[in-house]
Scaffold this motif. Structure first.
Motif, PDB file in Angstrom:
ATOM      1  N   THR A  55      43.737  35.973  43.735  1.00  0.00           N
ATOM      2  CA  THR A  55      43.323  36.149  42.698  1.00  0.00           C
ATOM      3  C   THR A  55      42.087  35.354  42.265  1.00  0.00           C
ATOM      4  O   THR A  55      41.856  34.363  43.097  1.00  0.00           O
ATOM      5  CB  THR A  55      44.527  34.869  41.519  1.00  0.00           C
ATOM      6  OG1 THR A  55      46.229  35.091  41.857  1.00  0.00           O
ATOM      7  CG2 THR A  55      44.307  34.903  40.409  1.00  0.00           C
ATOM      8  N   HIS A  56      40.754  36.226  41.619  1.00  0.00           N
ATOM      9  CA  HIS A  56      40.521  35.256  41.641  1.00  0.00           C
ATOM     10  C   HIS A  56      39.875  35.193  39.971  1.00  0.00           C
ATOM     11  O   HIS A  56      40.218  36.485  39.301  1.00  0.00           O
ATOM     12  CB  HIS A  56      38.445  36.850  41.988  1.00  0.00           C
ATOM     13  CG  HIS A  56      37.790  36.347  41.515  1.00  0.00           C
ATOM     14  ND1 HIS A  56      36.711  37.182  41.412  1.00  0.00           N
ATOM     15  CD2 HIS A  56      36.690  35.121  41.393  1.00  0.00           C
ATOM     16  CE1 HIS A  56      35.456  36.380  41.475  1.00  0.00           C
ATOM     17  NE2 HIS A  56      36.332  35.388  41.002  1.00  0.00           N
ATOM     18  N   VAL A  57      39.574  33.964  39.440  1.00  0.00           N
ATOM     19  CA  VAL A  57      39.441  34.329  37.223  1.00  0.00           C
ATOM     20  C   VAL A  57      37.541  33.858  37.435  1.00  0.00           C
ATOM     21  O   VAL A  57      37.652  32.769  38.149  1.00  0.00           O
ATOM     22  CB  VAL A  57      40.363  33.293  37.394  1.00  0.00           C
ATOM     23  CG1 VAL A  57      39.976  32.974  35.875  1.00  0.00           C
ATOM     24  CG2 VAL A  57      41.141  33.312  37.237  1.00  0.00           C
ATOM     25  N   CYS A  58      36.748  35.038  36.646  1.00  0.00           N
ATOM     26  CA  CYS A  58      35.650  34.306  36.390  1.00  0.00           C
ATOM     27  C   CYS A  58      35.260  34.778  35.261  1.00  0.00           C
ATOM     28  O   CYS A  58      35.609  34.894  34.390  1.00  0.00           O
ATOM     29  CB  CYS A  58      34.951  34.997  37.195  1.00  0.00           C
ATOM     30  SG  CYS A  58      34.424  36.906  37.168  1.00  0.00           S
ATOM     31  N   SER A  59      34.005  34.083  34.875  1.00  0.00           N
ATOM     32  CA  SER A  59      33.547  34.353  33.087  1.00  0.00           C
ATOM     33  C   SER A  59      32.584  34.728  32.993  1.00  0.00           C
ATOM     34  O   SER A  59      31.607  34.251  31.963  1.00  0.00           O
ATOM     35  CB  SER A  59      33.814  32.473  32.912  1.00  0.00           C
ATOM     36  OG  SER A  59      32.393  31.357  34.050  1.00  0.00           O
ATOM     37  N   SER A  60      31.729  35.677  34.150  1.00  0.00           N
ATOM     38  CA  SER A  60      30.566  36.166  33.465  1.00  0.00           C
ATOM     39  C   SER A  60      31.048  37.410  33.415  1.00  0.00           C
ATOM     40  O   SER A  60      31.695  38.340  33.800  1.00  0.00           O
ATOM     41  CB  SER A  60      29.817  36.067  34.810  1.00  0.00           C
ATOM     42  OG  SER A  60      29.869  36.699  35.647  1.00  0.00           O
ATOM     43  N   ASN A  61      30.371  38.636  32.279  1.00  0.00           N
ATOM     44  CA  ASN A  61      30.457  40.394  32.246  1.00  0.00           C
ATOM     45  C   ASN A  61      30.476  40.119  33.624  1.00  0.00           C
ATOM     46  O   ASN A  61      29.740  40.093  34.721  1.00  0.00           O
ATOM     47  CB  ASN A  61      29.200  39.985  31.626  1.00  0.00           C
ATOM     48  CG  ASN A  61      29.494  40.023  30.340  1.00  0.00           C
ATOM     49  OD1 ASN A  61      30.576  39.481  29.717  1.00  0.00           O
ATOM     50  ND2 ASN A  61      28.497  39.948  29.842  1.00  0.00           N
ATOM     51  N   GLY A  62      31.221  41.935  34.147  1.00  0.00           N
ATOM     52  CA  GLY A  62      31.425  41.638  35.010  1.00  0.00           C
ATOM     53  C   GLY A  62      32.025  41.521  36.260  1.00  0.00           C
ATOM     54  O   GLY A  62      32.038  41.951  37.328  1.00  0.00           O
ATOM     55  N   CYS A  63      32.705  40.165  36.768  1.00  0.00           N
ATOM     56  CA  CYS A  63      32.778  39.099  37.427  1.00  0.00           C
ATOM     57  C   CYS A  63      34.118  39.510  38.723  1.00  0.00           C
ATOM     58  O   CYS A  63      33.487  38.798  39.829  1.00  0.00           O
ATOM     59  CB  CYS A  63      32.544  37.898  37.302  1.00  0.00           C
ATOM     60  SG  CYS A  63      33.761  37.262  36.768  1.00  0.00           S
TER      61      CYS A  63
ATOM     62  N   VAL B  18      38.627  34.996  29.881  1.00  0.00           N
ATOM     63  CA  VAL B  18      38.291  34.883  30.974  1.00  0.00           C
ATOM     64  C   VAL B  18      38.526  36.611  31.752  1.00  0.00           C
ATOM     65  O   VAL B  18      39.771  37.456  31.787  1.00  0.00           O
ATOM     66  CB  VAL B  18      37.853  33.902  32.044  1.00  0.00           C
ATOM     67  CG1 VAL B  18      37.213  33.087  30.728  1.00  0.00           C
ATOM     68  CG2 VAL B  18      38.991  33.665  32.803  1.00  0.00           C
ATOM     69  N   CYS B  19      37.921  37.099  32.751  1.00  0.00           N
ATOM     70  CA  CYS B  19      37.430  38.041  33.710  1.00  0.00           C
ATOM     71  C   CYS B  19      39.109  37.385  35.333  1.00  0.00           C
ATOM     72  O   CYS B  19      39.060  36.598  35.825  1.00  0.00           O
ATOM     73  CB  CYS B  19      36.885  38.476  34.643  1.00  0.00           C
ATOM     74  SG  CYS B  19      35.902  38.905  33.056  1.00  0.00           S
ATOM     75  N   GLN B  20      39.487  38.420  35.100  1.00  0.00           N
ATOM     76  CA  GLN B  20      40.222  38.506  36.211  1.00  0.00           C
ATOM     77  C   GLN B  20      40.659  39.577  37.873  1.00  0.00           C
ATOM     78  O   GLN B  20      40.115  40.747  37.317  1.00  0.00           O
ATOM     79  CB  GLN B  20      42.151  38.192  36.157  1.00  0.00           C
ATOM     80  CG  GLN B  20      42.898  38.970  35.234  1.00  0.00           C
ATOM     81  CD  GLN B  20      43.437  39.814  36.246  1.00  0.00           C
ATOM     82  OE1 GLN B  20      43.832  39.911  37.182  1.00  0.00           O
ATOM     83  NE2 GLN B  20      43.900  40.819  35.668  1.00  0.00           N
ATOM     84  N   GLU B  21      40.675  39.351  38.581  1.00  0.00           N
ATOM     85  CA  GLU B  21      41.240  40.347  39.551  1.00  0.00           C
ATOM     86  C   GLU B  21      42.353  39.900  40.477  1.00  0.00           C
ATOM     87  O   GLU B  21      41.916  38.557  41.124  1.00  0.00           O
ATOM     88  CB  GLU B  21      39.827  41.563  40.789  1.00  0.00           C
ATOM     89  CG  GLU B  21      39.607  39.838  41.316  1.00  0.00           C
ATOM     90  CD  GLU B  21      38.615  40.346  41.718  1.00  0.00           C
ATOM     91  OE1 GLU B  21      38.010  41.840  41.293  1.00  0.00           O
ATOM     92  OE2 GLU B  21      36.970  39.449  42.518  1.00  0.00           O
ATOM     93  N   THR B  22      43.184  40.782  40.570  1.00  0.00           N
ATOM     94  CA  THR B  22      44.633  40.373  41.087  1.00  0.00           C
ATOM     95  C   THR B  22      44.766  40.951  42.693  1.00  0.00           C
ATOM     96  O   THR B  22      45.281  42.597  42.227  1.00  0.00           O
ATOM     97  CB  THR B  22      45.742  39.586  40.333  1.00  0.00           C
ATOM     98  OG1 THR B  22      45.645  38.723  39.442  1.00  0.00           O
ATOM     99  CG2 THR B  22      46.863  39.167  40.792  1.00  0.00           C
ATOM    100  N   LEU B  23      45.783  39.916  43.777  1.00  0.00           N
ATOM    101  CA  LEU B  23      46.610  41.581  44.392  1.00  0.00           C
ATOM    102  C   LEU B  23      47.781  40.915  44.817  1.00  0.00           C
ATOM    103  O   LEU B  23      47.496  39.883  45.463  1.00  0.00           O
ATOM    104  CB  LEU B  23      45.111  41.208  46.213  1.00  0.00           C
ATOM    105  CG  LEU B  23      44.220  42.569  45.817  1.00  0.00           C
ATOM    106  CD1 LEU B  23      43.247  42.945  46.228  1.00  0.00           C
ATOM    107  CD2 LEU B  23      44.206  43.779  45.412  1.00  0.00           C
TER     108      LEU B  23
END
Length: 823
Positions: free
Chosen positions: A666-674, A618-623
């Motif tokens: 930390t943000h984990v998400c399962s849709s395109n480009g989320c 899935v998608c992730q963004e982390t700082l």
């Protein structure tokens, strides 16, 4: 001891006795003047030449509307006599260039040109045309240029840089003006004017092209020859490139190895960095690296002095080891008594690779540990790649071609060719070649991996996994041990030939090969017999490759079996999933920023690319934010992650005020480009408002350093409530980053862990090495090191001068060059 001068880069110039030598006029000048000041006159000095040398005069005059540029050089020369010659390189009106050259030996001071009179006469007034151009002659820049009306017939605006070298002159001239033709050829192909070399580059950004010191040297010397000095040549770089200095010094008892590289580089600027990869006595290795762009020839390291000082005599132990540094062999190595604490004998091979350097060095000497890790895991030193192989039979280990690539190209570009790097394998290992080619209408995908393997030898094997027309897949595999670099497959020619024209059918399917997504796929008419539309994901793992490919195209059957049950191709593991929901597109990129107040002021956080995730990702963004008071660091990652949690958002404060602030998002998400956050405010807005705590009595050094040990720390008065001074290190792996952080600052909690023993932050695997938490930093007490003074192995690998390494995707930028990827 005065330094020994190395003539290796430029060679020696023998100065002969000055008997019956000429005396010549000598001097040089460059000047921009108004044309109303012409003619110009000058006086110069004198110099005595070497025997047999002559006197030379070189003058160049560039006239450009209301301005004129004069270049003058006089002196001695080895060139043959030449009568005075006036050359009109470009005739006015508009830009005009004329030169005067002469070489003479008939008497002293015969190079006696003293004015521009022979070169210049007042031009007749020109009929003005209709085109207006900026006009400029400057060695600095043309920001404040004025426009003039060009003469009739001069309808093109010239904008370029002239580089002038030789005769004691080294300068760049920015030129703008009126020309009769649209060409970057101001000097009509002239490259030499007397003692001057001239070169030209056009365009608005031409000024950014640097000239750098250039040269390479690999030399084994006696330590008694240190310190060493050198001179280098020069090289004009590509626009936007910088100058680089790379120096490695390996000291081994009475011998030392010097590896020096100077030249152009595409790498980012980096301040001068000295790293002690292994500290003596015994075998020791130190390096110096720098990348700069602030001026020509800025890579000006002239000697080993910044890296090396004479060592005090070492206390000798009882172990004796052979000592050798050699490009040939160590059969005649001599034994020495090792220093106390160095009770292991090292025996290995170093492979050195870089531009114009390809060398293998046999090394034997004294070490403090029994390990094949002479460079403490270092693989890159500036522009130098280094690899290592140990053991008495190390010289018998194979060297294999090594590299990886995953690239999509148009079918019209086939056949494709490539070049790769090299790698020394473990003893007994072989060389492997693996290539897979997927053809899909107008597109092809090439997957390539080369390197070392433990698999048994097998002859070249070509397998057609799916035959066209429509989607077709073919692979090539081979394992060999009969000679170095035997995995030499370098082209798609044996795998591919132009397919015959297929009769079109009635079914149309979207066609796509992409590592990002197929939103803009085009429809194609499928060949007869291919009446099914394939839509799936292929995932490749192994051999240094980890990629996911979205595939759409025409097949002859309705099945999710594109590779006909194939699961292994050489070292590659391939898996498949079909259907529109199989793919997930995520933003991908990293951010890294040092600044004050990053805990208060948000910064932009845009991703550089998009990526198709793996089948279970899935998608992730982390700082990760680290604020030590005097400065702060924020590190971020966007991309794919394999996790049990499909959708979540977490903000954690690992160490809170007072004292240092360590926080993560930390943000984990399962849709395109989320994973589409656009600034670090997603973390900062979730932090508690900063208070203004009263100052305490404790003072601590503060520092956060990326890839280097904190040395020059800033001391601050800690807030009330802090309990001690922290000093330690955090290693980060994952999310596109591999790095080591050195941290110092005020600490509030009683635990000696800044991260509260957290080992995963999003995709970041973290390991912390708190070297000391000292309640009285002024006491002078020795730091309490981990494990009773013995630093753990990861600490050595991450911290001891290894510096920062960004683990970027190692593959193809073009199909002409492959970069080696050591797994």
């Amino acid at each position: 001891m005065s330094p020994a001068v190395l003539p290796a880069l430029l060679g020696l110039t023998l100065v002969l006795p000055r008997v019956q030598a000429l005396t010549c006029q000598s001097g040089r000048a460059m000047a921009v003047r108004n044309t109303t000041e012409l003619p110009l006159e000058w006086t110069v000095g004198e110099m005595i030449c070497n025997e047999g040398w002559g006197c030379q005069d070189t003058v160049m005059l560039i006239e450009n509307g209301p301005q004129v540029f004069l270049v003058l050089t006089k002196g001695c020369t080895q060139e043959k006599d030449q009568e005075a010659r006036i050359t009109e390189h470009r005739k006015g009106p508009g830009l005009s260039i004329v030169s005067y050259t002469r070489v003479c030996r008939h008497m002293d001071l015969c190079n006696d040109l003293s004015s521009t009179v022979p070169l210049w006469i007042l031009p007749a007034p020109a009929v003005p045309g209709f085109v207006r151009c900026p006009v400029c002659l400057s060695t600095k820049g043309c920001e404040s240029v004025t426009e003039v009306t060009c003469p009739i017939g001069h309808s093109h605006c010239y904008n370029g840089i002239l580089k002038l070298r030789g005769g004691g002159i080294n300068s760049k001239l920015r030129v703008q003006g009126c020309m009769s033709q649209a060409a970057c050829n101001l000097l009509n192909e002239t490259r030499e004017i007397g003692s001057l070399s001239v070169s030209e580059k056009c365009g608005a950004n031409g000024m950014e092209a640097l000239t750098c010191q250039s040269g390479v040297l690999v030399k084994v010397i006696n330590v008694t020859e240190l310190p060493l000095e050198w001179t280098a040549g020069q090289k004009d770089c590509e626009e936007g490139w910088g100058c680089q200095d790379t120096l490695m010094l390996l000291e081994d008892g009475p011998q030392a190895l010097l590896v020096l590289m100077k030249g152009c580089t595409q790498k980012k600027d980096q301040e001068a960095r000295i790293i002690q990869h292994r500290e003596g006595p015994g075998l020791s290795i130190v390096s110096y690296t720098r990348v700069c762009r602030h001026e020509d020839f800025c890579n000006d390291l002239p000697s080993t002095i910044p890296l090396w000082t004479p060592r005090p005599p070492a206390v000798l132990g009882s172990v004796r080891c052979p000592v050798c540094l050699s490009k040939e062999g160590c059969e005649s190595a001599t034994e020495v008594t090792c220093p106390v604490g160095h009770s292991h004998c090292y025996n290995g091979i170093l492979r050195l690779r870089g531009e114009d350097i390809s060398s293998t060095l046999r090394v034997q000497g004294c070490m403090s540990q029994a390990a094949c890790n002479l460079l403490n895991e270092t693989q890159e030193i500036g522009s130098l790649s280094v690899s290592e192989k140990c053991g008495a039979k190390g010289a018998q280990a194979l060297t294999c071609q090594s590299g990886t690539g995953v690239v999509v190209r148009r079918a019209t570009e086939l056949p494709l060719e490539w070049t790769v790097g090299e790698k020394i394998c473990n003893e007994g290992w072989g060389c492997q070649d693996t290539v897979m080619l997927i053809e899909n209408g107008p597109q092809v995908l090439l997957v390539l991996t080369k390197g070392c393997t433990q698999e048994k030898d097998h002859k070249a094997r070509v397998t057609k996994h799916r035959k066209g027309p429509g989607l077709s897949i073919v692979s090539y595999t081979r394992v060999c041990r009969h000679e170095d670099l035997c995995n030499d497959f370098s082209t798609t020619r044996p795998l591919w030939s132009p397919p015959p024209l297929a009769a079109p059918g009635s079914v149309r399917c979207p066609v796509c090969l992409s590592t990002e997504g197929c939103e803009s796929a085009t429809e194609e008419t499928c060949p007869v017999g291919h009446s099914h539309c394939y839509d799936g994901i292929l995932q490749f793992r192994g051999g240094g490759i980890s990629d996911t490919l979205r595939v759409q195209g025409c097949t002859s059957q309705a099945a999710c079996n594109l590779l006909n049950e194939t699961r292994e191709i050489g070292p590659l593991s391939v898996s498949e999933k079909c259907g529109a929901k199989a793919s997930r597109i995520c933003e991908k990129g990293i951010v890294m920023q040092f600044e004050k107040n990053l805990a208060k002021q948000p910064v932009e956080w845009d991703a550089s690319t998009k990526v198709t995730c793996g089948l279970e990702e899935v998608c992730q963004e982390t700082l990760l934010l680290i604020d030590v008071g005097s400065t702060s660091l924020i590190v971020g990652s966007k991309g794919c992650i394999k996790t049990e949690t499909q959708n979540s958002q977490t903000v954690s404060i690992h160490s809170g005020p007072p004292g240092m602030l360590i926080a993560s998002y930390t943000h984990v998400c399962s849709s395109n480009g989320c994973n589409s956050a656009r600034s670090t405010s997603v973390l900062l807005n979730s932090l508690p408002p900063p208070a203004a705590p009263a100052s305490g009595d404790l003072q601590c050094p503060t520092c956060v350093q990326f890839g280097e040990v904190c040395i020059s720390s800033k001391h601050i008065t800690c807030p009330y409530g802090t309990t001690g001074c922290y000093k330690g290190y955090i290693s980060i792996k994952g999310g596109g980053l591999t790095s080591a952080l050195s941290i110092q600052g005020c600490m509030a909690q009683s635990s000696n862990s800044l991260l509260n023993h957290t080992n995963m932050i999003g995709p970041f695997h973290t390991v912390e090495f708190p070297e000391v938490v000292n309640k009285d930093p002024q006491s002078g007490a020795a730091p309490k090191a981990l494990q009773n003074g013995a630093a753990p192995a990861p600490y050595l690998a991450w911290v001891v001068g290894l510096g920062l390494s960004l683990a970027l995707w190692c593959g193809m930028t073009t199909l002409l060059t492959l970069f080696p990827c050591d797994s």
